[in-house]
Scaffold this motif. Sequence first.
Motif, PDB file in Angstrom:
ATOM      1  N   PRO A   1       0.832  -1.211   0.000  1.00 32.32           N
ATOM      2  CA  PRO A   1       0.000   0.000   0.000  1.00 32.32           C
ATOM      3  C   PRO A   1       0.865   1.258   0.000  1.00 32.32           C
ATOM      4  O   PRO A   1       1.899   1.321   0.670  1.00 32.32           O
ATOM      5  CB  PRO A   1      -0.808  -0.118   1.298  1.00 32.32           C
ATOM      6  CG  PRO A   1      -0.772  -1.575   1.648  1.00 32.32           C
ATOM      7  CD  PRO A   1       0.543  -2.079   1.157  1.00 32.32           C
ATOM      8  N   SER A   2       0.443   2.255  -0.737  1.00 32.15           N
ATOM      9  CA  SER A   2       1.190   3.515  -0.789  1.00 32.15           C
ATOM     10  C   SER A   2       0.777   4.468   0.324  1.00 32.15           C
ATOM     11  O   SER A   2       1.535   5.384   0.661  1.00 32.15           O
ATOM     12  CB  SER A   2       0.981   4.199  -2.146  1.00 32.15           C
ATOM     13  OG  SER A   2      -0.407   4.443  -2.378  1.00 32.15           O
ATOM     14  N   ASN A   3      -0.394   4.253   0.901  1.00 32.51           N
ATOM     15  CA  ASN A   3      -0.876   5.142   1.951  1.00 32.51           C
ATOM     16  C   ASN A   3      -0.008   5.021   3.198  1.00 32.51           C
ATOM     17  O   ASN A   3       0.230   3.919   3.705  1.00 32.51           O
ATOM     18  CB  ASN A   3      -2.326   4.803   2.285  1.00 32.51           C
ATOM     19  CG  ASN A   3      -2.918   5.753   3.301  1.00 32.51           C
ATOM     20  OD1 ASN A   3      -2.698   5.616   4.496  1.00 32.51           O
ATOM     21  ND2 ASN A   3      -3.667   6.744   2.833  1.00 32.51           N
ATOM     22  N   GLN A   4       0.462   6.155   3.716  1.00 33.27           N
ATOM     23  CA  GLN A   4       1.392   6.135   4.841  1.00 33.27           C
ATOM     24  C   GLN A   4       0.761   5.590   6.122  1.00 33.27           C
ATOM     25  O   GLN A   4       1.425   4.926   6.923  1.00 33.27           O
ATOM     26  CB  GLN A   4       1.936   7.542   5.086  1.00 33.27           C
ATOM     27  CG  GLN A   4       0.872   8.590   5.347  1.00 33.27           C
ATOM     28  CD  GLN A   4       1.446   9.997   5.367  1.00 33.27           C
ATOM     29  OE1 GLN A   4       2.626  10.194   5.124  1.00 33.27           O
ATOM     30  NE2 GLN A   4       0.612  10.983   5.663  1.00 33.27           N
ATOM     31  N   PHE A   5      -0.520   5.819   6.299  1.00 37.47           N
ATOM     32  CA  PHE A   5      -1.168   5.336   7.517  1.00 37.47           C
ATOM     33  C   PHE A   5      -1.414   3.830   7.460  1.00 37.47           C
ATOM     34  O   PHE A   5      -1.369   3.147   8.482  1.00 37.47           O
ATOM     35  CB  PHE A   5      -2.471   6.101   7.755  1.00 37.47           C
ATOM     36  CG  PHE A   5      -2.266   7.554   8.076  1.00 37.47           C
ATOM     37  CD1 PHE A   5      -1.785   7.931   9.322  1.00 37.47           C
ATOM     38  CD2 PHE A   5      -2.500   8.537   7.127  1.00 37.47           C
ATOM     39  CE1 PHE A   5      -1.555   9.267   9.628  1.00 37.47           C
ATOM     40  CE2 PHE A   5      -2.282   9.879   7.414  1.00 37.47           C
ATOM     41  CZ  PHE A   5      -1.802  10.238   8.669  1.00 37.47           C
ATOM     42  N   VAL A   6      -1.655   3.310   6.260  1.00 33.38           N
ATOM     43  CA  VAL A   6      -1.777   1.854   6.102  1.00 33.38           C
ATOM     44  C   VAL A   6      -0.436   1.192   6.388  1.00 33.38           C
ATOM     45  O   VAL A   6      -0.363   0.152   7.055  1.00 33.38           O
ATOM     46  CB  VAL A   6      -2.267   1.498   4.684  1.00 33.38           C
ATOM     47  CG1 VAL A   6      -2.283  -0.026   4.496  1.00 33.38           C
ATOM     48  CG2 VAL A   6      -3.653   2.075   4.434  1.00 33.38           C
TER      49      VAL A   6
END
Length: 273
Positions: A106-111
């Motif tokens: 995943p590219s999302n930092q929170f994921v």
Amino acid sequence: MFKDRLIIAAILISVVIYAVLAEEKIRFALLMAVFITLAAREWANLSGLQPQYCVIYQAIVVISMVVVYQFSNTILLYILVLTGVIWWVCGFVLVILYQNGWNLIPSNQFVKAVIGMLVLIPAWLSIVVLHERLPDGVKMVLFLLLLVWLADTAAYFAGCRWGKTKLASRISPGKTWEGIAGAFVACAGLSVGYIMLIDMQGASVFLFLFLCLVTVIASVLGDLLESLFKRLADRKDSGVILLGHGGVMDRMDSLTAATPVFLAGIWLLEGKI
């Protein structure tokens, strides 16, 4: 630089072994909690979180360790450890896919930050429970640490001497199948020695040897997955806190995967799951 690496390694190993052997078992839990907290900051950085969120992330990790420890006598213990094992199965798939040209990280930092929780919290809880709750917990933790350290060291030297075939060229070009073979041989010898030391008998011998093999594979996976996250973050090391060794996460990556796998395997051998 090599001398500095040896000195730092000797200090770290001495501190960890002292904590494992300490009469008050809480010392080991606290020491590992310190390492996990430092590693959490590094993982937050690799995830791309802003500095203010990195501090919050560390606080969440600390609170999580306190909470899971308080409820470690409940079914939550089994849920968290098995969740950790399931995550590493998923991590294995992600590593294989990336090596073959498919990036599903995943590219999302929170994921990515949540993934860090799956890496760190089950590992901490597993090694603390292994140390505190099992009859031969101290011996088992020492064996597990030696197994992981030996796998890493043997893979490095065997790879330097005979390495030709790349293990995962897109993730960690320095690792070779010959190095992994060297790790398996060295760890098999260590495992046989441990079996003789505790006088294990019957079919349990072969099952335990298989568990050790799986644990070594998990330790390699832990190293590869962290290398993958560092590559995606364009970092050579997870941090700079350890002179010549990079970050705390660089020294703990193999253990984060090996520990929940090893504990779950022990439970399986004992018929607890």
